[in-house]
Enzyme design. Structure first.
Site, PDB file in Angstrom:
ATOM      1  N   PRO A 149      -5.098  -4.142   0.848  1.00  0.00           N
ATOM      2  CA  PRO A 149      -4.605  -5.485   1.168  1.00  0.00           C
ATOM      3  C   PRO A 149      -5.525  -6.246   2.121  1.00  0.00           C
ATOM      4  O   PRO A 149      -5.389  -7.459   2.275  1.00  0.00           O
ATOM      5  CB  PRO A 149      -3.241  -5.231   1.831  1.00  0.00           C
ATOM      6  CG  PRO A 149      -3.118  -3.773   2.040  1.00  0.00           C
ATOM      7  CD  PRO A 149      -4.153  -3.074   1.224  1.00  0.00           C
TER       8      PRO A 149
ATOM      9  N   GLN B  12       0.852  -1.181   0.000  1.00  0.00           N
ATOM     10  CA  GLN B  12       0.000   0.000   0.000  1.00  0.00           C
ATOM     11  C   GLN B  12       0.890   1.234   0.000  1.00  0.00           C
ATOM     12  O   GLN B  12       2.103   1.126   0.122  1.00  0.00           O
ATOM     13  CB  GLN B  12      -0.899  -0.022   1.241  1.00  0.00           C
ATOM     14  CG  GLN B  12      -0.139  -0.255   2.551  1.00  0.00           C
ATOM     15  CD  GLN B  12      -0.987  -0.913   3.640  1.00  0.00           C
ATOM     16  OE1 GLN B  12      -2.200  -0.861   3.587  1.00  0.00           O
ATOM     17  NE2 GLN B  12      -0.347  -1.521   4.622  1.00  0.00           N
TER      18      GLN B  12
ATOM     19  N   ASP C 160      -7.647  -5.620  13.260  1.00  0.00           N
ATOM     20  CA  ASP C 160      -7.406  -4.174  13.144  1.00  0.00           C
ATOM     21  C   ASP C 160      -6.905  -3.911  11.737  1.00  0.00           C
ATOM     22  O   ASP C 160      -5.726  -3.678  11.508  1.00  0.00           O
ATOM     23  CB  ASP C 160      -6.366  -3.751  14.191  1.00  0.00           C
ATOM     24  CG  ASP C 160      -6.074  -2.257  14.096  1.00  0.00           C
ATOM     25  OD1 ASP C 160      -6.912  -1.521  13.538  1.00  0.00           O
ATOM     26  OD2 ASP C 160      -5.005  -1.835  14.576  1.00  0.00           O
TER      27      ASP C 160
ATOM     28  N   HIS D 112      -8.252   2.382  19.822  1.00  0.00           N
ATOM     29  CA  HIS D 112      -7.485   1.253  20.343  1.00  0.00           C
ATOM     30  C   HIS D 112      -8.037   0.743  21.665  1.00  0.00           C
ATOM     31  O   HIS D 112      -8.030  -0.459  21.925  1.00  0.00           O
ATOM     32  CB  HIS D 112      -6.004   1.643  20.459  1.00  0.00           C
ATOM     33  CG  HIS D 112      -5.346   1.785  19.114  1.00  0.00           C
ATOM     34  ND1 HIS D 112      -4.509   2.821  18.778  1.00  0.00           N
ATOM     35  CD2 HIS D 112      -5.454   1.012  18.001  1.00  0.00           C
ATOM     36  CE1 HIS D 112      -4.105   2.672  17.521  1.00  0.00           C
ATOM     37  NE2 HIS D 112      -4.677   1.590  17.032  1.00  0.00           N
TER      38      HIS D 112
ATOM     39  N   ASP E  55       0.676 -13.023   6.138  1.00  0.00           N
ATOM     40  CA  ASP E  55      -0.730 -12.849   5.777  1.00  0.00           C
ATOM     41  C   ASP E  55      -1.606 -13.451   6.878  1.00  0.00           C
ATOM     42  O   ASP E  55      -1.588 -14.668   7.088  1.00  0.00           O
ATOM     43  CB  ASP E  55      -0.965 -13.547   4.435  1.00  0.00           C
ATOM     44  CG  ASP E  55      -2.399 -13.379   3.954  1.00  0.00           C
ATOM     45  OD1 ASP E  55      -3.259 -12.921   4.751  1.00  0.00           O
ATOM     46  OD2 ASP E  55      -2.664 -13.711   2.786  1.00  0.00           O
ATOM     47  N   GLY E  56      -2.358 -12.588   7.541  1.00  0.00           N
ATOM     48  CA  GLY E  56      -3.198 -13.032   8.646  1.00  0.00           C
ATOM     49  C   GLY E  56      -4.135 -14.161   8.247  1.00  0.00           C
ATOM     50  O   GLY E  56      -4.376 -15.091   9.019  1.00  0.00           O
TER      51      GLY E  56
HETATM   52  N1  AG3 Z   1      -7.488   0.640  11.203  1.00  0.00           N
HETATM   53  C1  AG3 Z   1      -8.818   1.049  10.861  1.00  0.00           C
HETATM   54  C2  AG3 Z   1      -8.865   2.200   9.927  1.00  0.00           C
HETATM   55  C3  AG3 Z   1     -10.220   2.454   9.415  1.00  0.00           C
HETATM   56  C4  AG3 Z   1     -10.310   3.666   8.557  1.00  0.00           C
HETATM   57  N2  AG3 Z   1     -11.508   3.621   7.849  1.00  0.00           N
HETATM   58  C5  AG3 Z   1     -12.376   4.590   7.703  1.00  0.00           C
HETATM   59  N3  AG3 Z   1     -12.161   5.803   8.109  1.00  0.00           N
HETATM   60  N4  AG3 Z   1     -13.489   4.281   7.141  1.00  0.00           N
HETATM   61  C6  AG3 Z   1      -6.714   1.570  11.878  1.00  0.00           C
HETATM   62  C7  AG3 Z   1      -5.418   1.059  12.354  1.00  0.00           C
HETATM   63  C8  AG3 Z   1      -5.089   1.602  13.672  1.00  0.00           C
HETATM   64  N5  AG3 Z   1      -4.383   0.674  14.466  1.00  0.00           N
END
Ligand code: AG3
Length: 587
Positions: free
Chosen positions: A172, A39, A165, A70, A147-148
């Site tokens: 990906p 990415q 998460d 978190h 890869d999870g």
């Molecule tokens: N992971 C989730 C990000 C989601 C963003 N999506 C959105 N705004 N629709 C974040 C990783 C943090 N550990």
């Protein structure tokens, strides 16, 4: 768009949506956009939010508010458990914010984090050290770069909590939003274990939470939605969807959380056990009862005399659209201007289609919509239009994702009398095993040979690429299906993709007129399901037709109804006895 100069200043605007965005002033670019091989990664500094991690133009976290996300995604499952967790698995989460929170639980002996993109770990560790604070020095922490979706298959029954998460399901992370993955998450949990997934902004990404909900509901024993709002994820309410291995795990979630939180020996800034069980019950209820669409199927007798031609039936369609408050899309499609015996007229409406065909003295009508369907209005208006006394009706919940027994209970077969404006008590279809429906002695065909019937199929968990392609679906309706069944086509398959105006129903639709009937289907790319109605008067091999159709669209299971059509002479009880419902699973 991402970085934009505004006068002397540099601004960042998020790239997630094509028609709305949010932005902030950037004081320094810490890591310019870098292609990691998975990415595009960028780390920015802002006065207001501290440093910001951006992946593929989408904000993942800001130092200022990362705690909200978190804390919720880590502590909600960890405190809800009946027994304190020992092993936590994190898929994604390379910034280590989830790991940091999980490691605060003293019971936790091991946190395994599987991140596909090493650069996320390295660059966050270096440039946002407060997020991963303490994690890399904690001997309980284990990082796997991989890869999870693969790694999790080796973890059968090993994890008490699994946190997904991930980024949104466009980069990906796409392989983390499908049924096979959810099943392997289920298998990796211990009994009583909980998984939680980030499932997007409720309003701006209206299919992510419902879509994940349905997948998780099918793969786990119970589901819950947890919501929060932060600055990083634009659009107000944001969802996390949790699934449990074992029933009743969530029933005591709040009580468990209150107790465990007291004993935890640490305090949180955002997470609170007091609102942790079913934080948004109304929203959850909506998800539980939501269905893709509903349909009213009617057989009504036409008064003696001349039968309506295409123009008159097109007027019926126009009037029905008014009655059910649906906009017509395009012009009616029909096989024969006189609409003789067995000929069909179809009118697309903004959320699917309505259609007419005639068998002898019976008009066989269907009104399908993917919005609220004013069923009585549809019936009354049709009876009025054709000046008919009564209708035999089947009211079908379509695409409800529920168990076939529940779908059967929500199917209603009844008679509607125009004069009294009353419906008879409703009867239910017969639930049978698909093996019975596929057996050569299946009475549906034996007793009603050469009569009209309808095969209704809702096929779930289909392949996105197949069902989103107009040529692929047209090929199925126009070539493959007629070949399988021996049914003769009239004209070509018409497969427009106007998304039916509503995002919920986005995807192609197909009408294939057949000799003596029609095959009408809609393809929902957001719900990964297809709905099919085939009305004909010629028997065909049901097993072959259904299984091969499932195979063509790579569907995992189907709920099918068989309706005897074109018959108003029979007592309702007989009609119900001749209406079948069954489920077919992928072999
Ligand atoms: N992971 C989730 C990000 C989601 C963003 N999506 C959105 N705004 N629709 C974040 C990783 C943090 N550990």
């Amino acid at each position: 768009m991402a970085l934009v100069k505004k006068g002397k200043d540099l601004w960042f605007f998020e790239d997630l949506y094509s028609d709305t965005t949010y932005g902030f002033k950037v004081s320094r670019v810490i890591v310019p956009e870098t292609d990691t091989g998975f990415q595009k990664l960028m780390i920015l500094e802002t006065d207001r939010f501290g440093r910001v991690l951006v992946l593929d133009g989408i904000v993942q976290l800001t130092e200022e508010d990362e705690g909200i996300y978190h804390e919720w995604i880590a502590h909600w499952p960890l405190f809800a458990l009946k027994k304190p967790a020992q092993h936590v698995l994190i898929i994604g989460g390379g910034d280590c914010g989830v790991a940091r929170e999980a490691l605060r639980h003293k019971s936790v002996e091991k946190v395994t984090m599987v991140e596909i993109d090493r650069m996320v770990c390295d660059l966050c560790r270096r440039h946002m050290p407060s997020v991963s604070e303490g994690v890399y020095d904690d001997p309980r922490f284990k990082l796997i770069i991989g890869d999870g979706a693969e790694v999790i298959r080796q973890m059968k029954g090993k994890c008490d909590v699994i946190v997904i998460d991930s980024t949104d399901p466009i980069g990906p992370a796409r392989s983390l939003f499908n049924t096979d993955f959810y099943r392997s998450v289920y298998d990796a949990l211990t009994d009583g274990g909980i998984t939680i997934h980030q499932t997007g902004a409720l309003i701006l990404q209206p299919f992510e939470a419902p879509g994940s909900w349905r997948q998780i509901e099918r793969s786990f024993d119970d589901v819950r939605v947890v919501q929060f709002a932060n600055i990083s994820y634009m659009g107000g309410p944001f969802s996390l969807t949790a699934g449990s291995k074992g029933r009743g795990v969530f029933k005591n979630a709040e009580r468990n959380a209150l107790k465990a939180y007291k004993k935890a020996g640490f305090r949180t800034s955002w997470y609170s056990p007091g609102i942790s069980a079913v934080p948004y019950p109304e929203f959850q209820k909506r998800l539980e009862t939501d269905k893709y669409g509903e349909e009213i199927v009617m057989d009504i007798d036409l008064p003696a005399g001349g039968f309506p031609d295409a123009r008159r039936v097109a007027n019926w369609a126009a009037q029905t659209c008014e009655a059910i408050k649906m906009k017509a899309f395009g012009k009616p499609i029909y096989s024969d201007p006189r609409l003789g015996e067995g000929a069909t007229l179809v009118q697309y409406v903004e959320t699917s289609a309505i259609n007419y065909r005639r068998y002898g003295r019976v008009a066989a009508l269907n009104c399908f919509t993917c919005a609220a369907l004013p069923v009585d209005d549809a019936i009354r208006s049709s009876l009025d239009y054709f000046k008919s006394g009564k209708a035999v009706c089947w009211h079908l919940p379509r695409g409800s994702f529920a168990d076939v027994r529940k779908i059967r209970k929500n199917t209603r077969i009844y008679e509607y009398d125009r004069r009294s404006g009353k419906a008879s008590p409703a009867l239910l279809p017969r639930l049978i095993d698909c093996a019975d429906a596929f057996a050569p002695e299946f009475p549906f065909f034996r007793e009603r040979s050469a009569a009209e019937f309808e095969l209704v199929m809702d096929i779930y968990d289909c392949d996105y690429d197949r069902i989103s392609s107009s040529p692929a679906v047209a090929r199925w309706a126009g070539i493959e299906f007629p070949k399988l069944t021996g049914l003769k086509t009239v004209g070509k398959a018409d497969a427009p993709d106007f998304g039916h105006a509503k995002k919920k129903t986005a995807g192609p639709s197909v009408v294939q007129l057949l000799r003596g009937g029609s095959n009408i289907s809609h393809y929902s790319v957001n719900w990964l399901m297809i709905v099919v109605n085939i009305v004909v008067r010629q028997e065909f091999d049901l097993e072959k037709a259904i299984r091969r159709t499932m195979k063509y669209f790579r569907g995992k299971y189907a709920v099918c109804w068989l309706l005897p059509r074109g018959n108003t002479g029979e007592p309702l009880k007989k009609v119900a006895e001749n209406t079948y419902i069954f489920m077919v699973e992928e072999k």
